[in-house]
Enzyme design. Structure first.
Site, PDB file in Angstrom:
ATOM      1  N   ARG A  86      -7.570  22.221 -10.529  1.00 15.82           N
ATOM      2  CA  ARG A  86      -7.537  21.287  -9.406  1.00 15.82           C
ATOM      3  C   ARG A  86      -6.624  21.848  -8.310  1.00 15.82           C
ATOM      4  O   ARG A  86      -6.059  21.107  -7.509  1.00 15.82           O
ATOM      5  CB  ARG A  86      -7.080  19.889  -9.818  1.00 15.82           C
ATOM      6  CG  ARG A  86      -5.872  19.814 -10.715  1.00 15.82           C
ATOM      7  CD  ARG A  86      -5.392  18.362 -10.823  1.00 15.82           C
ATOM      8  NE  ARG A  86      -5.245  17.919 -12.193  1.00 15.82           N
ATOM      9  CZ  ARG A  86      -4.665  16.780 -12.567  1.00 15.82           C
ATOM     10  NH1 ARG A  86      -4.168  15.956 -11.668  1.00 15.82           N
ATOM     11  NH2 ARG A  86      -4.576  16.430 -13.823  1.00 15.82           N
TER      12      ARG A  86
ATOM     13  N   CYS B 109      23.612   1.728  13.635  1.00 18.12           N
ATOM     14  CA  CYS B 109      23.747   2.692  12.535  1.00 18.12           C
ATOM     15  C   CYS B 109      25.217   2.855  12.156  1.00 18.12           C
ATOM     16  O   CYS B 109      26.042   3.200  13.003  1.00 18.12           O
ATOM     17  CB  CYS B 109      23.151   4.035  12.951  1.00 18.12           C
ATOM     18  SG  CYS B 109      23.523   5.339  11.751  1.00 18.12           S
TER      19      CYS B 109
ATOM     20  N   GLY C 236      13.797   8.651  -0.915  1.00 21.37           N
ATOM     21  CA  GLY C 236      14.839   7.708  -1.306  1.00 21.37           C
ATOM     22  C   GLY C 236      15.894   7.436  -0.250  1.00 21.37           C
ATOM     23  O   GLY C 236      16.870   6.728  -0.516  1.00 21.37           O
TER      24      GLY C 236
ATOM     25  N   SER D 298      17.555   5.549   2.705  1.00 16.90           N
ATOM     26  CA  SER D 298      17.407   4.240   3.335  1.00 16.90           C
ATOM     27  C   SER D 298      17.920   4.262   4.772  1.00 16.90           C
ATOM     28  O   SER D 298      17.582   3.393   5.559  1.00 16.90           O
ATOM     29  CB  SER D 298      18.118   3.161   2.515  1.00 16.90           C
ATOM     30  OG  SER D 298      19.435   3.562   2.214  1.00 16.90           O
TER      31      SER D 298
ATOM     32  N   HIS E 165      22.457  12.669   6.389  1.00 17.86           N
ATOM     33  CA  HIS E 165      23.612  12.592   5.492  1.00 17.86           C
ATOM     34  C   HIS E 165      23.287  13.184   4.129  1.00 17.86           C
ATOM     35  O   HIS E 165      22.123  13.289   3.744  1.00 17.86           O
ATOM     36  CB  HIS E 165      24.062  11.135   5.334  1.00 17.86           C
ATOM     37  CG  HIS E 165      23.031  10.241   4.694  1.00 17.86           C
ATOM     38  ND1 HIS E 165      21.920   9.784   5.369  1.00 17.86           N
ATOM     39  CD2 HIS E 165      22.940   9.742   3.444  1.00 17.86           C
ATOM     40  CE1 HIS E 165      21.196   9.030   4.554  1.00 17.86           C
ATOM     41  NE2 HIS E 165      21.783   8.995   3.378  1.00 17.86           N
TER      42      HIS E 165
ATOM     43  N   GLN F 276      24.929  13.129  -0.052  1.00 14.31           N
ATOM     44  CA  GLN F 276      25.754  12.270  -0.895  1.00 14.31           C
ATOM     45  C   GLN F 276      26.513  13.064  -1.966  1.00 14.31           C
ATOM     46  O   GLN F 276      26.055  14.108  -2.417  1.00 14.31           O
ATOM     47  CB  GLN F 276      24.900  11.188  -1.561  1.00 14.31           C
ATOM     48  CG  GLN F 276      24.205  10.282  -0.544  1.00 14.31           C
ATOM     49  CD  GLN F 276      23.566   9.061  -1.176  1.00 14.31           C
ATOM     50  OE1 GLN F 276      24.199   8.320  -1.919  1.00 14.31           O
ATOM     51  NE2 GLN F 276      22.293   8.839  -0.859  1.00 14.31           N
TER      52      GLN F 276
ATOM     53  N   CYS G 197      24.056  36.273 -18.284  1.00 18.22           N
ATOM     54  CA  CYS G 197      23.738  34.990 -17.646  1.00 18.22           C
ATOM     55  C   CYS G 197      22.229  34.946 -17.381  1.00 18.22           C
ATOM     56  O   CYS G 197      21.676  35.859 -16.769  1.00 18.22           O
ATOM     57  CB  CYS G 197      24.519  34.855 -16.337  1.00 18.22           C
ATOM     58  SG  CYS G 197      23.849  33.610 -15.212  1.00 18.22           S
TER      59      CYS G 197
ATOM     60  N   HIS H 247      27.470  36.165  -9.547  1.00 19.87           N
ATOM     61  CA  HIS H 247      27.571  35.191 -10.628  1.00 19.87           C
ATOM     62  C   HIS H 247      28.766  34.269 -10.416  1.00 19.87           C
ATOM     63  O   HIS H 247      29.905  34.723 -10.360  1.00 19.87           O
ATOM     64  CB  HIS H 247      27.715  35.893 -11.991  1.00 19.87           C
ATOM     65  CG  HIS H 247      27.949  34.899 -13.089  1.00 19.87           C
ATOM     66  ND1 HIS H 247      26.916  34.285 -13.750  1.00 19.87           N
ATOM     67  CD2 HIS H 247      29.091  34.358 -13.588  1.00 19.87           C
ATOM     68  CE1 HIS H 247      27.413  33.425 -14.625  1.00 19.87           C
ATOM     69  NE2 HIS H 247      28.731  33.442 -14.550  1.00 19.87           N
TER      70      HIS H 247
END
Lengths: 335, 335
Positions: free
Chosen positions: A20, A45, A157, A159, A164, A166, A194, A238
């Site tokens: 698909r 705001c 997500g 709002s 900005h 978080q 690693c 690293h």
């Protein structure tokens, strides 16, 4: 026939559904168009200049004169620093107090700005503030993990429109982080290397999934990408912890993040996206088996019952085709 | 202050954000209203009577006369049974052929039907067909895991309205399933008990999160529910595999599933939802440390960057309040 691909680092499988399969071009109009089509200032705001609530402020840069970036406490925090860290485990009832930090980095004075259109130096300022604040928060011995993430656009997500990022600092190491660390440690025990350094080496040798490179960073579409245009921005050196970044790396990081976001912005017409800084738990900053990186996920696919039940994602695009599309999208690398 | 809660069985944490807590009543109008407000038959729907493509059929009940439920192959399968199971691991490139089964169970002849409004006996027929087909598929030794799930409504990932459930059989055990099994095995090693049996015992003793009970099943909102109205439907009898269900349990299951879906339908006005049957890998059907159950997740919250980065969900409702709301929602238990 479809293909199952396994991420060498996390050992997670994805399904590449070539039957698909959609070409990367099918996603060109997935976004919302020009970010600047709204006013520079919105009187309602909370992040716009003039609406600062100073008692919420955790950091501002520069410290004098008009701020360029600010970090403020979230008004509706998921966790907060006040109070005692209490654990109470009794049978099925296992709880801890929600101690931590939940803060917002305001990326620009302009309401309608977006990282993709900012200068590399301005993007570097954003990351510098995150590093500085993260190092401060890590001094609080109750904190075990700092999660830095961005939600851009409603379906990702966000709002609030004002750009900005978080910061959530937690008094636990989340299970997902622990599972990934255990897997990386197993690889290190077996290979003496690693796993992320190995992935980077393989990818640089093959070049088929590399999008762009700078002196200190490489952006690539992972071999087992979980969705269309998912990319990793990895430091060549690293380092387990994002907060171990050097000043010269920071200056370079702004450029490659801005380049990658600009490629998405132009190539997909400003799509909604999330990014997450995947970094070691605060007390594991020096380990040999973890390697920080940024994972960038445009919101082009929807997780449903299958993903909920299996943790496996179905990617309808070929990672190699997505990398090629992004390579060709018209911005100068490292601009 | 918010609260962190840990799921005893999976050891996963969630954040119960009581500071931004919403009451269950705030979600009453989250859904789309009456399911029957569209025609019973849609000439363009591939699942409606008259549009059967018999070469895709894997099972029908009853075998003669008009079918009540049918299982057909997905036209755009994530995995398919034809071909060889080939593994090819070379450096970062680790792939397997997409061998497996991806099938659709059509739950009713009626285009506009929905499980919440069907009779308990009709819901039992749906689960009987899933069990029967699953047992057949498990005979294929290439299959290691069978994932059964439902997407109801657009935001839950359903692209077709005609009521259906999906079966995906995989040649691997997904990492998420392995991690949960390892955690449950650790608990068993330490306590000498199935952790899910213990959870059920604690919940029945406290009764604060129980929604309803039947002879063979218990429906409850888990202590560390990841979102509003998330519920588990658990068999009282310890059984690792859903496919080990007995006929008398099957007859009981239709009733409690229909009751729970009806409570959501009436209480939240027909919300979008997913359900997943969490069951043991096909070769672990007899183990003492796993316990199958159904997890039911109304689509009322959005995962964003924080969930992507940490695997931790923020639940804005109290599980105890959600259980109370569902208990009181006006349907007779076990109807």
């Amino acid at each position: 026939m479809t293909q199952l691909r396994q991420n060498l680092a996390t050992k997670e499988w994805v399904i590449i559904a070539t039957e698909r399969a959609r070409r990367p071009d099918d996603f060109i109009h997935s976004g919302h168009g020009p970010a600047h089509d709204v006013p520079e200032l919105d009187a309602h705001c909370p992040f716009c200049p003039g609406n600062e609530e100073d008692e919420l402020e955790a950091l501002r840069l520069p410290e004098t004169g008009p701020w360029e970036v600010r970090i403020v406490r979230n008004l509706y925090p998921a966790v907060a620093p006040e109070g005692m860290l209490v654990r109470d485990f009794a049978g099925v009832a296992r709880e801890m107090s929600g101690i931590g930090y939940h803060e917002i980095l305001v990326e620009s004075r302009l309401h309608n700005e977006t990282l993709a259109l900012m200068t590399p130096a301005a993007v570097t300022s954003v990351f510098r503030a995150l590093v500085e604040r993260g190092r401060e928060i890590a001094q609080d011995r109750r904190i075990e993990m700092i999660v830095i993430f961005k939600n851009h656009g409603h379906s990702a997500g966000a709002s609030l429109l004002h750009p900005h990022t978080q910061i959530v600092a937690l008094p636990i190491v989340p299970n997902d982080v622990r599972v990934r660390a255990d897997e990386a440690r197993r690889y290190y025990d077996q290979q003496g290397q690693c796993v992320f350094c190995d992935v980077l080496g393989h990818e640089l040798a093959s070049q088929t999934r590399i999008v762009c490179e700078t002196d200190h960073f490489v952006a690539l579409v992972p071999y087992a990408a979980a969705g269309p245009f998912n990319t990793w921005i990895m430091p060549r050196r690293h380092t387990a912890s994002f907060f171990g970044i050097t000043e010269v790396e920071l200056e370079d990081l702004g450029g490659i993040v801005q380049t990658m976001l600009r490629k998405l912005y132009e190539g997909l017409y400003n799509p909604d996206y999330n990014f997450v800084v995947r970094t070691a738990p605060t007390r594991d900053g020096g380990v040999d088996y973890l390697h920080w990186y940024i994972t960038l996920v445009p919101r082009l696919a929807q997780a449903a019952g299958f993903e909920l039940g299996s943790g496996i994602f179905i990617n309808v695009t070929l990672p190699e085709a997505c990398a090629e599309f992004l390579r060709k999208t018209g911005v100068v690398d490292g601009l």
